[in-house]
Design a protein around this motif. Sequence first.
Motif, mmCIF file in Angstrom:
data_model
loop_
_atom_site.group_PDB
_atom_site.id
_atom_site.type_symbol
_atom_site.label_atom_id
_atom_site.label_comp_id
_atom_site.label_asym_id
_atom_site.label_seq_id
_atom_site.Cartn_x
_atom_site.Cartn_y
_atom_site.Cartn_z
ATOM 1 N N ARG A 38 0.834 -1.197 0.000
ATOM 2 C CA ARG A 38 0.000 0.000 0.000
ATOM 3 C C ARG A 38 0.866 1.242 0.000
ATOM 4 O O ARG A 38 2.007 1.231 0.463
ATOM 5 C CB ARG A 38 -0.950 0.001 1.199
ATOM 6 C CG ARG A 38 -0.262 0.135 2.550
ATOM 7 C CD ARG A 38 -1.291 -0.015 3.673
ATOM 8 N NE ARG A 38 -0.669 0.089 4.984
ATOM 9 C CZ ARG A 38 -1.296 -0.120 6.132
ATOM 10 N NH1 ARG A 38 -2.602 -0.433 6.132
ATOM 11 N NH2 ARG A 38 -0.663 0.001 7.281
ATOM 12 N N VAL A 48 2.386 -4.983 3.040
ATOM 13 C CA VAL A 48 1.248 -5.239 3.916
ATOM 14 C C VAL A 48 1.178 -6.726 4.289
ATOM 15 O O VAL A 48 1.164 -7.076 5.459
ATOM 16 C CB VAL A 48 -0.075 -4.818 3.255
ATOM 17 C CG1 VAL A 48 -1.260 -5.192 4.148
ATOM 18 C CG2 VAL A 48 -0.076 -3.329 2.959
ATOM 19 N N SER A 63 1.650 -3.544 11.763
ATOM 20 C CA SER A 63 0.501 -2.665 11.984
ATOM 21 C C SER A 63 -0.839 -3.291 11.581
ATOM 22 O O SER A 63 -1.888 -2.779 11.958
ATOM 23 C CB SER A 63 0.691 -1.344 11.238
ATOM 24 O OG SER A 63 0.767 -1.561 9.849
ATOM 25 N N VAL A 64 -0.805 -4.389 10.829
ATOM 26 C CA VAL A 64 -2.067 -5.005 10.399
ATOM 27 C C VAL A 64 -2.279 -6.386 11.002
ATOM 28 O O VAL A 64 -3.332 -6.998 10.792
ATOM 29 C CB VAL A 64 -2.162 -5.098 8.859
ATOM 30 C CG1 VAL A 64 -1.891 -3.747 8.229
ATOM 31 C CG2 VAL A 64 -1.243 -6.163 8.286
ATOM 32 N N PHE A 68 -5.882 -7.903 9.497
ATOM 33 C CA PHE A 68 -5.934 -8.253 8.075
ATOM 34 C C PHE A 68 -5.609 -9.733 7.895
ATOM 35 O O PHE A 68 -4.795 -10.291 8.632
ATOM 36 C CB PHE A 68 -4.915 -7.447 7.276
ATOM 37 C CG PHE A 68 -5.222 -5.983 7.140
ATOM 38 C CD1 PHE A 68 -6.208 -5.354 7.881
ATOM 39 C CD2 PHE A 68 -4.501 -5.202 6.244
ATOM 40 C CE1 PHE A 68 -6.481 -4.009 7.749
ATOM 41 C CE2 PHE A 68 -4.750 -3.850 6.093
ATOM 42 C CZ PHE A 68 -5.744 -3.254 6.851
ATOM 43 N N MET A 83 -9.831 -7.110 5.362
ATOM 44 C CA MET A 83 -9.381 -6.052 6.253
ATOM 45 C C MET A 83 -10.491 -5.737 7.248
ATOM 46 O O MET A 83 -11.569 -5.277 6.858
ATOM 47 C CB MET A 83 -9.015 -4.811 5.447
ATOM 48 C CG MET A 83 -8.000 -5.077 4.347
ATOM 49 S SD MET A 83 -7.449 -3.577 3.519
ATOM 50 C CE MET A 83 -8.972 -3.065 2.738
ATOM 51 N N LEU A 86 -10.752 -1.484 10.517
ATOM 52 C CA LEU A 86 -9.960 -0.514 9.765
ATOM 53 C C LEU A 86 -9.750 0.766 10.541
ATOM 54 O O LEU A 86 -10.642 1.230 11.273
ATOM 55 C CB LEU A 86 -10.625 -0.242 8.422
ATOM 56 C CG LEU A 86 -10.399 -1.349 7.382
ATOM 57 C CD1 LEU A 86 -11.443 -1.269 6.276
ATOM 58 C CD2 LEU A 86 -8.998 -1.257 6.818
ATOM 59 N N LYS A 87 -8.570 1.323 10.355
ATOM 60 C CA LYS A 87 -8.188 2.559 11.028
ATOM 61 C C LYS A 87 -7.933 3.649 9.988
ATOM 62 O O LYS A 87 -7.695 3.365 8.810
ATOM 63 C CB LYS A 87 -6.912 2.326 11.847
ATOM 64 C CG LYS A 87 -7.026 1.219 12.876
ATOM 65 C CD LYS A 87 -5.692 1.013 13.590
ATOM 66 C CE LYS A 87 -5.790 -0.095 14.637
ATOM 67 N NZ LYS A 87 -4.500 -0.295 15.345
ATOM 68 N N GLU A 89 -5.367 5.297 9.532
ATOM 69 C CA GLU A 89 -4.038 5.151 8.950
ATOM 70 C C GLU A 89 -3.936 4.024 7.932
ATOM 71 O O GLU A 89 -2.881 3.833 7.322
ATOM 72 C CB GLU A 89 -2.988 4.949 10.047
ATOM 73 C CG GLU A 89 -3.291 3.840 11.034
ATOM 74 C CD GLU A 89 -3.980 4.355 12.290
ATOM 75 O OE1 GLU A 89 -4.854 5.253 12.197
ATOM 76 O OE2 GLU A 89 -3.659 3.831 13.380
ATOM 77 N N ASP A 90 -5.003 3.279 7.729
ATOM 78 C CA ASP A 90 -5.034 2.274 6.668
ATOM 79 C C ASP A 90 -5.385 2.877 5.317
ATOM 80 O O ASP A 90 -5.337 2.177 4.292
ATOM 81 C CB ASP A 90 -6.034 1.165 7.006
ATOM 82 C CG ASP A 90 -5.636 0.360 8.223
ATOM 83 O OD1 ASP A 90 -6.531 0.037 9.026
ATOM 84 O OD2 ASP A 90 -4.434 0.052 8.367
ATOM 85 N N TYR A 94 -3.994 0.395 -2.455
ATOM 86 C CA TYR A 94 -3.522 -0.960 -2.206
ATOM 87 C C TYR A 94 -3.193 -1.643 -3.534
ATOM 88 O O TYR A 94 -4.013 -1.636 -4.461
ATOM 89 C CB TYR A 94 -4.565 -1.751 -1.439
ATOM 90 C CG TYR A 94 -4.602 -1.386 0.025
ATOM 91 C CD1 TYR A 94 -5.110 -0.156 0.438
ATOM 92 C CD2 TYR A 94 -4.120 -2.256 0.991
ATOM 93 C CE1 TYR A 94 -5.112 0.198 1.775
ATOM 94 C CE2 TYR A 94 -4.138 -1.914 2.339
ATOM 95 C CZ TYR A 94 -4.632 -0.690 2.720
ATOM 96 O OH TYR A 94 -4.646 -0.344 4.048
#
Length: 125
Positions: A38, A48, A63-64, A68, A83, A86-87, A89-90, A94
Amino acid sequence: QVQLVESGGGLVQAGGSLRLSCTASGRTFSSYCMGWFRQAPGKEREFVAAMSWIGDRSAYTDSVKGRFTISRDNAKNTLYLQMNSLKLEDTAVYYCAARTQDTYFGTREKDFGSWGQGTQVTVSS
């Protein structure tokens, strides 16, 4: 060459879910390690998740992890990225990628020789 087309991106509220798909055509999809990367606005493209050609090995960026899940259906020539939670920052474009040069597992951008055009994921508050 293998052609990769991503789909499933969109706008979602924080805490929601999306499933990305990547459909491959051309050469033998089932022979390749596949990955998701991403790129957020103003940032470099980052790893990712990745999955081995047979599906017995996977890796995620920290972070995932736990949110994910990467999977693949070799009969359908399709890679997925589920996913959840989700935040903000995501938010990113992609990209699906295939390691077409060999059958080894990889997580670095340079390990992958074929790339899709990307699908936008936007997470709103």
